[in-house]
Design an enzyme around this catalytic site. Structure first.
Site, PDB file in Angstrom:
ATOM      1  N   HIS A 119      35.534  50.528  30.380  1.00 13.06           N
ATOM      2  CA  HIS A 119      35.395  49.131  30.800  1.00 13.06           C
ATOM      3  C   HIS A 119      34.388  49.018  31.963  1.00 13.06           C
ATOM      4  O   HIS A 119      34.463  49.797  32.912  1.00 13.06           O
ATOM      5  CB  HIS A 119      36.764  48.586  31.223  1.00 13.06           C
ATOM      6  CG  HIS A 119      36.760  47.097  31.363  1.00 13.06           C
ATOM      7  ND1 HIS A 119      36.186  46.467  32.440  1.00 13.06           N
ATOM      8  CD2 HIS A 119      37.240  46.115  30.561  1.00 13.06           C
ATOM      9  CE1 HIS A 119      36.320  45.156  32.289  1.00 13.06           C
ATOM     10  NE2 HIS A 119      36.955  44.917  31.151  1.00 13.06           N
ATOM     11  N   GLU A 121      34.186  47.097  34.475  1.00 10.31           N
ATOM     12  CA  GLU A 121      34.781  46.970  35.820  1.00 10.31           C
ATOM     13  C   GLU A 121      35.133  48.352  36.372  1.00 10.31           C
ATOM     14  O   GLU A 121      34.847  48.670  37.528  1.00 10.31           O
ATOM     15  CB  GLU A 121      36.050  46.108  35.758  1.00 10.31           C
ATOM     16  CG  GLU A 121      36.755  46.017  37.110  1.00 10.31           C
ATOM     17  CD  GLU A 121      38.167  45.440  37.021  1.00 10.31           C
ATOM     18  OE1 GLU A 121      38.384  44.475  36.272  1.00 10.31           O
ATOM     19  OE2 GLU A 121      39.054  45.986  37.705  1.00 10.31           O
ATOM     20  N   THR A 159      41.874  45.514  37.475  1.00  2.78           N
ATOM     21  CA  THR A 159      42.565  44.255  37.839  1.00  2.78           C
ATOM     22  C   THR A 159      43.475  43.706  36.749  1.00  2.78           C
ATOM     23  O   THR A 159      44.411  42.972  37.047  1.00  2.78           O
ATOM     24  CB  THR A 159      41.530  43.167  38.184  1.00  2.78           C
ATOM     25  OG1 THR A 159      40.582  43.101  37.124  1.00  2.78           O
ATOM     26  CG2 THR A 159      40.826  43.442  39.488  1.00  2.78           C
ATOM     27  N   CYS A 187      45.330  41.806  39.704  1.00  2.00           N
ATOM     28  CA  CYS A 187      45.148  40.483  40.330  1.00  2.00           C
ATOM     29  C   CYS A 187      46.211  39.478  39.889  1.00  2.00           C
ATOM     30  O   CYS A 187      46.790  39.593  38.818  1.00  2.00           O
ATOM     31  CB  CYS A 187      43.737  39.975  40.090  1.00  2.00           C
ATOM     32  SG  CYS A 187      43.620  38.770  38.815  1.00  2.00           S
ATOM     33  N   ASN A 217      41.954  41.371  29.305  1.00  2.00           N
ATOM     34  CA  ASN A 217      43.124  40.585  29.717  1.00  2.00           C
ATOM     35  C   ASN A 217      43.640  39.722  28.565  1.00  2.00           C
ATOM     36  O   ASN A 217      44.834  39.476  28.453  1.00  2.00           O
ATOM     37  CB  ASN A 217      42.842  39.795  31.000  1.00  2.00           C
ATOM     38  CG  ASN A 217      42.087  38.532  30.746  1.00  2.00           C
ATOM     39  OD1 ASN A 217      42.667  37.525  30.372  1.00  2.00           O
ATOM     40  ND2 ASN A 217      40.778  38.564  30.930  1.00  2.00           N
TER      41      ASN A 217
HETATM   42  S1  SF4 Z   1      40.609  36.464  39.390  1.00  2.00           S
HETATM   43 FE1  SF4 Z   1      39.860  36.592  37.298  1.00  2.00          FE
HETATM   44  S2  SF4 Z   1      37.885  37.625  37.404  1.00  2.00           S
HETATM   45 FE2  SF4 Z   1      39.000  38.011  39.286  1.00  2.00          FE
HETATM   46  S3  SF4 Z   1      40.031  39.943  38.902  1.00  2.00           S
HETATM   47 FE3  SF4 Z   1      41.460  38.300  38.436  1.00  2.00          FE
HETATM   48  S4  SF4 Z   1      41.209  38.032  36.206  1.00  2.00           S
HETATM   49 FE4  SF4 Z   1      39.416  39.159  36.946  1.00  2.00          FE
END
Ligand code: SF4
Length: 277
Positions: A119, A121, A159, A187, A217
């Site tokens: 990925h 990220e 995340t 997150c 996600n």
């Molecule tokens: S706020 Fe959105 S873009 Fe930022 S880490 Fe969380 S899911 Fe990813």
């Protein structure tokens, strides 16, 4: 048939922020997909003249937008060296693990990144380690068992990962090593959309999850939904809807990944309404 939206769905803070940045950057290109949604990328091109460069060689514009889930440190350095103006749309929740990995690897910690090494990220976060040989990307405890760590370990997560799995991984490390520092970098947007899809899929007869098929996600939402509702479907646009899915169903639940635009969600809901009529 009733249609119900999950309590929390769709765009998260980081994506909304990135889109706003892109909308104000006419003429720029994003290096890699800004967000994981092909339709929104098309819209940015058509309505705001924001292009997409899939590789460094394809970048013709002087202004380059860094996508939501970040790029590698090396790519950033190359762009800067080539005199590009960088417009950073990296989500602050992604910048955070990049900084932790950089700082803690400098301090001599072994780094564990819980995530998918393919990925973008994760590639970006890993690239910030100053000791690549002591930085390990893993997806489960079995992989950890094969690694001989030194004394000090730092753990971060991609995340979008599941909290329960992160706990299993950190639990194993804490049981087996002396100094383990855990940074929960999963997150909130992921938690909220996941909790809401869990709740809704328990009572729905059919679940439609909307989002890019390469969006991790969105896939997570689909997997959670499928655990509770076997009639769960992951789609990118309204053309993929199959009328058969809705036959003899009372409640259709709808959720969408963190990069799915509201207009697309509304299009799909309208199409489902037409189908059931
Ligand atoms: S706020 Fe959105 S873009 Fe930022 S880490 Fe969380 S899911 Fe990813």
């Amino acid at each position: 048939m009733k249609i119900e939206l999950a309590k929390s769905y769709g765009f998260c803070f980081g994506v909304k922020r990135a889109i706003k940045i892109a909308e104000n950057s006419s003429g720029a290109v994003t290096y890699g997909e800004l967000i994981h949604n092909p339709l929104e990328i098309d819209r940015l091109k058509k309505e705001h003249n924001v292009g997409l460069a899939k590789s460094l060689d394809e970048i013709m514009s002087d202004e380059v937008i860094i996508r939501t889930h970040g790029i590698t440190k090396k790519d950033k350095e190359i762009l800067e060296k080539n005199g590009k103006k960088l417009i950073d749309a990296t989500c602050p929740f992604v910048t955070k693990p990049q900084q932790i990995v950089e700082e803690m690897s400098k301090k001599g910690y072994d780094i564990v990144i819980f995530g998918d090494e393919k990925h973008p990220e994760v590639k970006g976060v890993k690239s910030y380690s100053t000791n690549q040989n002591r930085t390990f990307v893993i997806l489960d405890v079995e992989e950890l068992k094969n690694i001989k760590f030194r004394e000090k370990i730092v753990v971060v997560a991609q995340t979008t990962r599941k909290v329960s799995e992160f706990l299993t991984i950190t639990g194993y490390l804490i049981e087996n090593y002396k100094e383990v520092r855990v940074f929960n970098t999963i997150c909130n947007a992921t938690f909220e959309n996941q909790d809401a899809v869990r709740e809704l899929s328990k009572k729905a007869d059919v679940m439609i999850i909307i989002g890019g098929k390469n969006s991790s996600n969105t896939k997570q939402l689909y997997l959670i939904s499928k655990q509770n509702c076997k009639n769960s479907y992951l789609i990118e646009n309204e053309d993929e809807l199959n009328p058969e899915w809705f036959k003899n169903k009372n409640l259709c639940g709808v959720s969408a990944g963190a990069s799915t635009p509201e207009w697309l969600i509304q299009n799909i809901i309208n199409k489902i309404k037409q189908i059931k009529d």
